[in-house]
Design a protein around this motif. Structure first.
Motif, PDB file in Angstrom:
ATOM      1  N   UNK A  11       0.848  -1.183   0.000  1.00 41.33           N
ATOM      2  CA  UNK A  11       0.000   0.000   0.000  1.00 41.33           C
ATOM      3  C   UNK A  11       0.887   1.237   0.000  1.00 41.33           C
ATOM      4  N   UNK A  12       0.756   2.061  -1.052  1.00 45.91           N
ATOM      5  CA  UNK A  12       1.539   3.289  -1.153  1.00 45.91           C
ATOM      6  C   UNK A  12       0.673   4.446  -0.672  1.00 45.91           C
ATOM      7  N   UNK A  19      -5.952   4.286  -2.465  1.00 46.82           N
ATOM      8  CA  UNK A  19      -5.346   2.985  -2.171  1.00 46.82           C
ATOM      9  C   UNK A  19      -6.324   1.851  -2.412  1.00 46.82           C
ATOM     10  N   UNK A  20      -7.589   2.152  -2.290  1.00 50.59           N
ATOM     11  CA  UNK A  20      -8.596   1.107  -2.391  1.00 50.59           C
ATOM     12  C   UNK A  20      -9.965   1.755  -2.588  1.00 50.59           C
ATOM     13  N   UNK A  21     -10.952   0.970  -2.970  1.00 45.54           N
ATOM     14  CA  UNK A  21     -12.294   1.546  -3.138  1.00 45.54           C
ATOM     15  C   UNK A  21     -12.842   2.002  -1.784  1.00 45.54           C
ATOM     16  N   UNK A  22     -13.804   2.912  -1.811  1.00 41.39           N
ATOM     17  CA  UNK A  22     -14.421   3.347  -0.554  1.00 41.39           C
ATOM     18  C   UNK A  22     -14.945   2.164   0.250  1.00 41.39           C
ATOM     19  N   UNK A 115     -10.831   9.374   0.349  1.00 43.65           N
ATOM     20  CA  UNK A 115     -11.352   8.435  -0.651  1.00 43.65           C
ATOM     21  C   UNK A 115     -11.950   7.210   0.025  1.00 43.65           C
ATOM     22  N   UNK A 116     -11.320   6.749   1.068  1.00 41.88           N
ATOM     23  CA  UNK A 116     -11.818   5.571   1.777  1.00 41.88           C
ATOM     24  C   UNK A 116     -13.170   5.851   2.411  1.00 41.88           C
ATOM     25  N   UNK A 117     -13.390   7.083   2.857  1.00 41.24           N
ATOM     26  CA  UNK A 117     -14.636   7.441   3.533  1.00 41.24           C
ATOM     27  C   UNK A 117     -15.716   7.971   2.605  1.00 41.24           C
ATOM     28  N   UNK A 118     -15.429   8.052   1.304  1.00 42.00           N
ATOM     29  CA  UNK A 118     -16.401   8.562   0.355  1.00 42.00           C
ATOM     30  C   UNK A 118     -17.611   7.652   0.267  1.00 42.00           C
ATOM     31  N   UNK A 119     -18.777   8.247   0.334  1.00 40.22           N
ATOM     32  CA  UNK A 119     -20.025   7.498   0.217  1.00 40.22           C
ATOM     33  C   UNK A 119     -20.830   8.139  -0.909  1.00 40.22           C
TER      34      UNK A 119
END
Length: 125
Positions: A11-12, A19-22, A115-119
Motif C-alpha cells: 500500500x503506497x 489505495x482502495x475503493x471506498x 477516498x476511503x470514507x467517500x459514500x
C-alpha cells in the motif's frame, strides 16, 4: 523479511490515486487497514483534529508551531506531543528553521483517507 512487512509494502500511502475503493463499496484489505488505522487514530483526538485542520488550511501551505500553540489552553509540551503523534501517523511533515518548527499537511495521505470514507449519494428509485 517477515510476512507482515512484506504485505505492508503493498500500500503506497503517498500515491495520488486512492489505495482502495471506498469502504461502503468493498471490504478494506487487512494490510490497508493496518496502514491507515494510525492516521485515523491520530485524528480521533479533538486537539489533534483541530491542529490538523489548522495545518491543512494554513495560508502558504505551512504553519509555525509558534502560531499553533497559542490557539490552545495547553502547555507547549502537550502541543508538541500531539504534533509528534500527527507526524508519526504520516499526516504532517515538519521542518526546523532556527528555533521554530514549521508543519505541512501531507495531502496524498489525506486524499487516501477521504477516498476511503467517500459514500455515494443514495439513488432515488
Amino acid at each position: 523479511m517477515s510476512k507482515q512487512s512484506a504485505s505492508l509494502a503493498l500500500v503506497d500511502l503517498t500515491a495520488d490515486e486512492p489505495c482502495c475503493p471506498p469502504l461502503a463499496e468493498r471490504r478494506v484489505p487487512a494490510e490497508t487497514a493496518t496502514q491507515l488505522a494510525p492516521a485515523f487514530k491520530a485524528l480521533g483526538d479533538p486537539v489533534r483534529l483541530q491542529l490538523m485542520s489548522m495545518i491543512a488550511s494554513a495560508e502558504g501551505g505551512e504553519v509555525c508551531v509558534c502560531e499553533l500553540t497559542p490557539a490552545f489552553d495547553l502547555t507547549g509540551p502537550t502541543i508538541s506531543h500531539h504534533l509528534r503523534t500527527l507526524r508519526e501517523a504520516g499526516l504532517v511533515d515538519a521542518e526546523r528553521r532556527g528555533t521554530w518548527v514549521y508543519y505541512r499537511a501531507r495531502p496524498a495521505l489525506l486524499r487516501q483517507l477521504a477516498a476511503l470514507l467517500t459514500v455515494a449519494p443514495a439513488s432515488v428509485a
